[in-house]
Design an enzyme around this catalytic site. Sequence first.
Site, PDB file in Angstrom:
ATOM      1  N   HIS A  46      43.501   9.956  51.395  1.00  0.00           N
ATOM      2  CA  HIS A  46      44.555  10.975  51.425  1.00  0.00           C
ATOM      3  C   HIS A  46      43.943  12.374  51.422  1.00  0.00           C
ATOM      4  O   HIS A  46      43.369  12.809  50.424  1.00  0.00           O
ATOM      5  CB  HIS A  46      45.509  10.818  50.230  1.00  0.00           C
ATOM      6  CG  HIS A  46      46.602  11.843  50.228  1.00  0.00           C
ATOM      7  ND1 HIS A  46      47.770  11.688  50.940  1.00  0.00           N
ATOM      8  CD2 HIS A  46      46.683  13.057  49.646  1.00  0.00           C
ATOM      9  CE1 HIS A  46      48.531  12.756  50.775  1.00  0.00           C
ATOM     10  NE2 HIS A  46      47.887  13.608  49.993  1.00  0.00           N
ATOM     11  N   GLY A  93      54.130  23.859  61.696  1.00  0.00           N
ATOM     12  CA  GLY A  93      55.120  22.790  61.830  1.00  0.00           C
ATOM     13  C   GLY A  93      54.709  21.467  61.220  1.00  0.00           C
ATOM     14  O   GLY A  93      55.309  20.433  61.515  1.00  0.00           O
ATOM     15  N   HIS A  98      49.688  14.498  54.997  1.00  0.00           N
ATOM     16  CA  HIS A  98      48.520  13.607  55.049  1.00  0.00           C
ATOM     17  C   HIS A  98      47.942  13.862  56.429  1.00  0.00           C
ATOM     18  O   HIS A  98      48.641  13.653  57.441  1.00  0.00           O
ATOM     19  CB  HIS A  98      48.965  12.146  54.853  1.00  0.00           C
ATOM     20  CG  HIS A  98      47.858  11.142  54.871  1.00  0.00           C
ATOM     21  ND1 HIS A  98      47.687  10.184  53.866  1.00  0.00           N
ATOM     22  CD2 HIS A  98      46.866  10.919  55.770  1.00  0.00           C
ATOM     23  CE1 HIS A  98      46.636   9.432  54.157  1.00  0.00           C
ATOM     24  NE2 HIS A  98      46.133   9.843  55.316  1.00  0.00           N
ATOM     25  N   HIS A 100      46.821  14.160  59.987  1.00  0.00           N
ATOM     26  CA  HIS A 100      47.059  13.242  61.112  1.00  0.00           C
ATOM     27  C   HIS A 100      46.809  13.962  62.426  1.00  0.00           C
ATOM     28  O   HIS A 100      47.153  15.142  62.583  1.00  0.00           O
ATOM     29  CB  HIS A 100      48.473  12.659  61.067  1.00  0.00           C
ATOM     30  CG  HIS A 100      49.557  13.675  60.926  1.00  0.00           C
ATOM     31  ND1 HIS A 100      49.864  14.273  59.724  1.00  0.00           N
ATOM     32  CD2 HIS A 100      50.414  14.214  61.835  1.00  0.00           C
ATOM     33  CE1 HIS A 100      50.853  15.130  59.893  1.00  0.00           C
ATOM     34  NE2 HIS A 100      51.207  15.119  61.174  1.00  0.00           N
TER      35      HIS A 100
HETATM   36  P1  5GP Z   1      53.794  16.652  61.944  1.00  0.00           P
HETATM   37  O1  5GP Z   1      55.141  17.249  62.253  1.00  0.00           O
HETATM   38  O2  5GP Z   1      53.516  16.671  60.462  1.00  0.00           O
HETATM   39  O3  5GP Z   1      52.660  17.206  62.750  1.00  0.00           O
HETATM   40  O4  5GP Z   1      53.872  15.142  62.396  1.00  0.00           O
HETATM   41  C1  5GP Z   1      54.483  14.142  61.640  1.00  0.00           C
HETATM   42  C2  5GP Z   1      54.794  13.016  62.583  1.00  0.00           C
HETATM   43  O5  5GP Z   1      55.006  11.852  61.817  1.00  0.00           O
HETATM   44  C3  5GP Z   1      56.055  13.244  63.431  1.00  0.00           C
HETATM   45  O6  5GP Z   1      55.711  13.205  64.811  1.00  0.00           O
HETATM   46  C4  5GP Z   1      56.973  12.102  62.994  1.00  0.00           C
HETATM   47  O7  5GP Z   1      57.708  11.586  64.080  1.00  0.00           O
HETATM   48  C5  5GP Z   1      56.017  11.086  62.423  1.00  0.00           C
HETATM   49  N1  5GP Z   1      56.575  10.250  61.375  1.00  0.00           N
HETATM   50  C6  5GP Z   1      57.250  10.691  60.266  1.00  0.00           C
HETATM   51  N2  5GP Z   1      57.613   9.647  59.502  1.00  0.00           N
HETATM   52  C7  5GP Z   1      57.147   8.527  60.129  1.00  0.00           C
HETATM   53  C8  5GP Z   1      57.202   7.135  59.813  1.00  0.00           C
HETATM   54  O8  5GP Z   1      57.768   6.709  58.801  1.00  0.00           O
HETATM   55  N3  5GP Z   1      56.620   6.277  60.691  1.00  0.00           N
HETATM   56  C9  5GP Z   1      55.981   6.713  61.818  1.00  0.00           C
HETATM   57  N4  5GP Z   1      55.436   5.779  62.607  1.00  0.00           N
HETATM   58  N5  5GP Z   1      55.912   8.012  62.145  1.00  0.00           N
HETATM   59  C10 5GP Z   1      56.482   8.922  61.309  1.00  0.00           C
HETATM   60 ZN    ZN Z   2      48.572  10.162  52.008  1.00  0.00          ZN
END
Ligand code: 5GP
Ligand code: ZN
Length: 114
Positions: A46, A93, A98, A100
């Site tokens: 994490h 955004g 975590h 990614h």
């Molecule tokens: P961020 O907006 O933080 O850059 O990206 C987060 C991403 O995580 C988003 O594209 C969203 O669709 C994805 N996401 C959020 N919750 C889940 C989940 O429970 N499962 C999966 N597979 N993707 C998720």
């Molecule tokens: Zn985490």
Amino acid sequence: MKDCIFCRIINQEIPSTKVYENEYVYAFKDINPAAPVHVLVVPKLHIESLEGLNEDNLENVVHIHRAIKKVAEICKINKEGYRVIVNCGEGAGQTVWHLHYHVLGGTKMDEKIL
Ligand code: 5GP
Ligand code: ZN
């Protein structure tokens, strides 16, 4: 971290569609895809964001980048090309705290923001 949705996905407490996994990283399909191929590559450790990287955990970056290439190969987008995005912090955004990497492909991406 128990309240982290991606830690719970890594621990199989929440289902996901796995694309690739090794000792250090987990890669799975984004639940709300922005392209025909949209995979999230995350370290198993994490780390909140790019800003959470430090000398003690920096080696994860190499594992993540190696995994991104694997994912591109598995999803057959390595030849045509793909885009990798990391949103770091609220201003960019980021919604899940975590680290990614979004791997996007499977379509011609005409819109260039950079
Ligand atoms: P961020 O907006 O933080 O850059 O990206 C987060 C991403 O995580 C988003 O594209 C969203 O669709 C994805 N996401 C959020 N919750 C889940 C989940 O429970 N499962 C999966 N597979 N993707 C998720
Ligand atoms: Zn985490």
